[in-house]
Design an enzyme around this catalytic site. Structure first.
Site, PDB file in Angstrom:
ATOM      1  N   ASP A  82      53.547  32.971 -51.767  1.00 42.98           N
ATOM      2  CA  ASP A  82      54.933  32.498 -51.719  1.00 42.98           C
ATOM      3  C   ASP A  82      55.017  31.303 -50.774  1.00 42.98           C
ATOM      4  O   ASP A  82      54.303  31.240 -49.762  1.00 42.98           O
ATOM      5  CB  ASP A  82      55.852  33.619 -51.226  1.00 42.98           C
ATOM      6  CG  ASP A  82      57.328  33.276 -51.358  1.00 42.98           C
ATOM      7  OD1 ASP A  82      57.662  32.378 -52.151  1.00 42.98           O
ATOM      8  OD2 ASP A  82      58.139  33.917 -50.659  1.00 42.98           O
ATOM      9  N   HIS A  83      55.868  30.356 -51.122  1.00 46.84           N
ATOM     10  CA  HIS A  83      56.141  29.237 -50.224  1.00 46.84           C
ATOM     11  C   HIS A  83      57.034  29.705 -49.082  1.00 46.84           C
ATOM     12  O   HIS A  83      57.970  30.486 -49.289  1.00 46.84           O
ATOM     13  CB  HIS A  83      56.841  28.106 -50.976  1.00 46.84           C
ATOM     14  CG  HIS A  83      55.997  27.457 -52.019  1.00 46.84           C
ATOM     15  ND1 HIS A  83      56.485  27.040 -53.234  1.00 46.84           N
ATOM     16  CD2 HIS A  83      54.674  27.142 -52.028  1.00 46.84           C
ATOM     17  CE1 HIS A  83      55.518  26.490 -53.945  1.00 46.84           C
ATOM     18  NE2 HIS A  83      54.407  26.555 -53.240  1.00 46.84           N
ATOM     19  N   TYR A 143      61.553  31.471 -52.025  1.00 46.46           N
ATOM     20  CA  TYR A 143      61.896  32.181 -53.268  1.00 46.46           C
ATOM     21  C   TYR A 143      60.981  31.786 -54.427  1.00 46.46           C
ATOM     22  O   TYR A 143      61.425  31.697 -55.562  1.00 46.46           O
ATOM     23  CB  TYR A 143      63.371  31.943 -53.638  1.00 46.46           C
ATOM     24  CG  TYR A 143      64.262  31.877 -52.425  1.00 46.46           C
ATOM     25  CD1 TYR A 143      64.415  32.984 -51.594  1.00 46.46           C
ATOM     26  CD2 TYR A 143      64.923  30.704 -52.071  1.00 46.46           C
ATOM     27  CE1 TYR A 143      65.195  32.925 -50.454  1.00 46.46           C
ATOM     28  CE2 TYR A 143      65.717  30.635 -50.934  1.00 46.46           C
ATOM     29  CZ  TYR A 143      65.840  31.746 -50.127  1.00 46.46           C
ATOM     30  OH  TYR A 143      66.619  31.687 -48.990  1.00 46.46           O
ATOM     31  N   HIS A 144      59.695  31.621 -54.144  1.00 48.51           N
ATOM     32  CA  HIS A 144      58.721  31.231 -55.170  1.00 48.51           C
ATOM     33  C   HIS A 144      57.543  32.198 -55.238  1.00 48.51           C
ATOM     34  O   HIS A 144      56.386  31.771 -55.233  1.00 48.51           O
ATOM     35  CB  HIS A 144      58.192  29.819 -54.884  1.00 48.51           C
ATOM     36  CG  HIS A 144      59.243  28.761 -54.869  1.00 48.51           C
ATOM     37  ND1 HIS A 144      59.078  27.553 -54.200  1.00 48.51           N
ATOM     38  CD2 HIS A 144      60.468  28.712 -55.444  1.00 48.51           C
ATOM     39  CE1 HIS A 144      60.159  26.814 -54.367  1.00 48.51           C
ATOM     40  NE2 HIS A 144      61.022  27.495 -55.110  1.00 48.51           N
ATOM     41  N   PRO A 145      57.753  33.513 -55.312  1.00 52.47           N
ATOM     42  CA  PRO A 145      56.619  34.441 -55.348  1.00 52.47           C
ATOM     43  C   PRO A 145      55.872  34.356 -56.682  1.00 52.47           C
ATOM     44  O   PRO A 145      56.478  34.238 -57.745  1.00 52.47           O
ATOM     45  CB  PRO A 145      57.286  35.814 -55.184  1.00 52.47           C
ATOM     46  CG  PRO A 145      58.668  35.625 -55.744  1.00 52.47           C
ATOM     47  CD  PRO A 145      59.056  34.220 -55.385  1.00 52.47           C
TER      48      PRO A 145
END
Length: 538
Positions: A293-294, A473-475
């Site tokens: 994730d980011h 919010y990039h999993p």
């Protein structure tokens, strides 16, 4: 719909594209099961309305991660879309494909058909872009993209000039030949409204007789015939329903819900499933693991010139921009918060950018529990410069807590657990301060509010990064793609290793993160997957 050919679980970014492509010929009957409800809501359709949907359980799973040592023990909020369109209905709408090398990494990991040429062909097919070279960018796709030139705040131009004075180029198209530099983002916005995957793909397809979409349908498990998945069980309105798929079940629940449903159905780490009383169908320790994730943070400044704070904070400002939006579909409410950003390399030796930048002509320092105060910013003029890591090395996991499908899974991000991730964040924090000190942006700054001028040495800056950073919010990668069943969950055709009749199509299959926001890659993955499904269907 009785006996559909395909059952798609989840009407998110990838699932909506799949539904449209698989029904286009009219030969296949498709059933889409979505746990959430209808997307025709005002704050879903209004672009800046995601400040409201961020904490709205009517459209949002509202997940919370475990206390994270890498984030100073903080419990991070994990919003995921529970509505038609999935997270494309509640996200910030930024359209970034990712670096070409990201997808070549996918292919090099043993996944033929997923390199840059393959994925960029999918991007061109879905895009209707108004910028960039025609040889690279799509012009006739169903997804209209928007660049907010007219509504960009004047302070953004000063940030561009400050960045250029430090050697960063002004990039007119992050999805073009080069990703380096600063510039305006593209957005999935059309005529002043959010253009989610539901609006662009699913709703046009819903006019076809061979597609049925059922909302508020929570899939609780998969059904089996030996080593083949035959259908699904779901609940709706208090009733339990089972439906069979004539050809395949396609799981498009996203990086949280896809591994959750696999584990609930007995597909995952056997030891963990047995401790919860789940019958093991297939032992695969990688289901739910390899989470990437980011992670991002903002530095915030008090300005001596007007920002969006003075527009969105007072009641008369809210009234003015509200009328502007309702009557003209224009103004600050018709665009996203991050109107500009960029991609940089923290050292010249790097082969591609490793950090993403964000510029916001607004500040939201004053905390408001349970609210993301985009529509109610600080009472003084302020702006923020944010950044996130493009390819983190930290890894986490997502595991079910029990056999109850209503219980949220345990999300353990392990953010900033790798020292290289911490070093990158620190280097970028120092660079952001150089940008703030560069003319003409420096002349607009009254004071640094966060983290504050006293936070200068490495130890203090790292402590601040851990305390204030969080998910972007990039999993991805919790059902990652690869050729070896001992190291992955699905193969290059997105079939689950060891099972028939089941594919996974969403961000969870990414072998690794892409450089930038993940929604574009999720949509392109749905397009590419549909090609594979149709090739494999007699």
């Amino acid at each position: 719909m009785d006996n559909p050919d395909f059952i798609i679980i989840g009407a998110g970014s990838s699932g909506c594209v799949l539904a449209e492509r698989l029904t286009a010929s009219g030969r296949h009957r498709v059933l889409v099961l979505e746990a959430g409800g209808d997307d025709r809501r005002f704050f879903v359709q209004m672009p800046l309305g995601y400040g409201k949907t961020f904490f709205d359980p009517k459209v949002n799973w509202m997940y919370r991660a475990e206390p994270d040592p890498g984030l100073a023990g903080n419990v991070d909020h994990w919003p995921r879309g529970r509505v038609l369109g999935g997270s494309s209905s509640i996200n910030a709408m930024v359209w970034v494909r990712g670096h070409r090398a990201d997808f070549d990494d996918w292919r090099a990991a043993g996944n033929p058909g997923w390199g840059a040429d393959d994925m960029f062909a999918a991007f061109r097919a879905v895009e209707c872009a108004v910028i960039g070279e025609e040889a690279i960018r799509g012009r006739g796709g169903p997804l209209n993209l928007f660049v907010p030139d007219r509504t960009t705040h004047p302070l953004t131009r000063k940030w561009f000039e400050a960045a250029q004075s430090l050697g960063l180029p002004l990039n007119p198209d992050f999805n073009g030949a080069s990703q380096d530099g600063v510039g305006q983002f593209e957005f999935t916005i059309h005529n002043g409204r959010r253009l989610s995957a539901a609006r662009a793909f699913l709703r046009p397809a819903m006019k076809r007789p061979n597609l049925r979409v059922i909302t508020n349908a929570l899939v609780t498990g998969l059904t089996f015939d030996g080593a083949r998945v035959t259908g699904v069980s779901y609940t709706k309105g208090g009733r339990s329903i089972t439906v069979k798929a004539g050809r395949e079940v396609i799981l498009s629940g996203g990086s949280v819900n896809s591994p959750q449903l696999l584990q609930l159905s007995g597909i995952g780490p056997a030891d963990h499933l047995r401790t919860l009383g789940v019958e093991v169908r297939l032992d695969n320790p990688h289901v739910g693991r390899n989470l990437e994730d980011h992670v991002g943070i903002n530095y915030t400044y008090r300005a001596n010139c007007p920002t969006l704070n003075q527009v969105l904070r007072p009641w008369w400002g809210k009234l003015s921009v509200g009328m502007q939006y309702l009557l003209l579909r224009d103004g600050p409410l018709s665009v996203s918060l991050n109107q500009a950003g960029g991609f940089i390399r923290t050292s010249p030796e790097r082969a591609r950018p490793n950090m993403q930048l964000y510029f916001q002509a607004i500040s939201t320092v004053i905390p408001r529990p349970g609210e993301r105060p985009i529509l109610d910013p600080d009472p003084w003029p302020g702006f923020s410069i944010g950044w996130s890591n493009c390819r983190p090395k930290s890894r986490g996991e997502i595991m079910i807590r029990s056999a109850d499908p209503l219980e949220p899974p345990r999300i353990t991000p392990n953010a900033l657990s790798h020292p290289d991730d911490v070093a990158e964040m620190l280097e970028t924090g120092r660079f952001v301060r150089k940008m703030a000190a560069a003319s003409p942006l420096a002349e607009c700054i009254e004071a640094e509010v966060l983290p504050g001028p006293d936070i200068t040495d490495d130890e203090a800056m790292i402590d601040d990064i851990r305390r204030r950073s969080g998910t972007v919010y990039h999993p991805v990668a919790t059902c990652r793609m690869g050729p070896d069943p001992a190291r992955s969950v699905v193969n290059s055709r997105l079939r689950v290793h060891g099972l028939g009749g089941l594919r996974v199509v969403d961000c969870s299959v990414f072998p690794n993160l892409v450089s930038g926001n993940t929604n574009a890659a999720a949509i392109a993955t749905g397009w590419r997957a549909a090609e594979l499904v149709l090739q494999d269907t007699p």
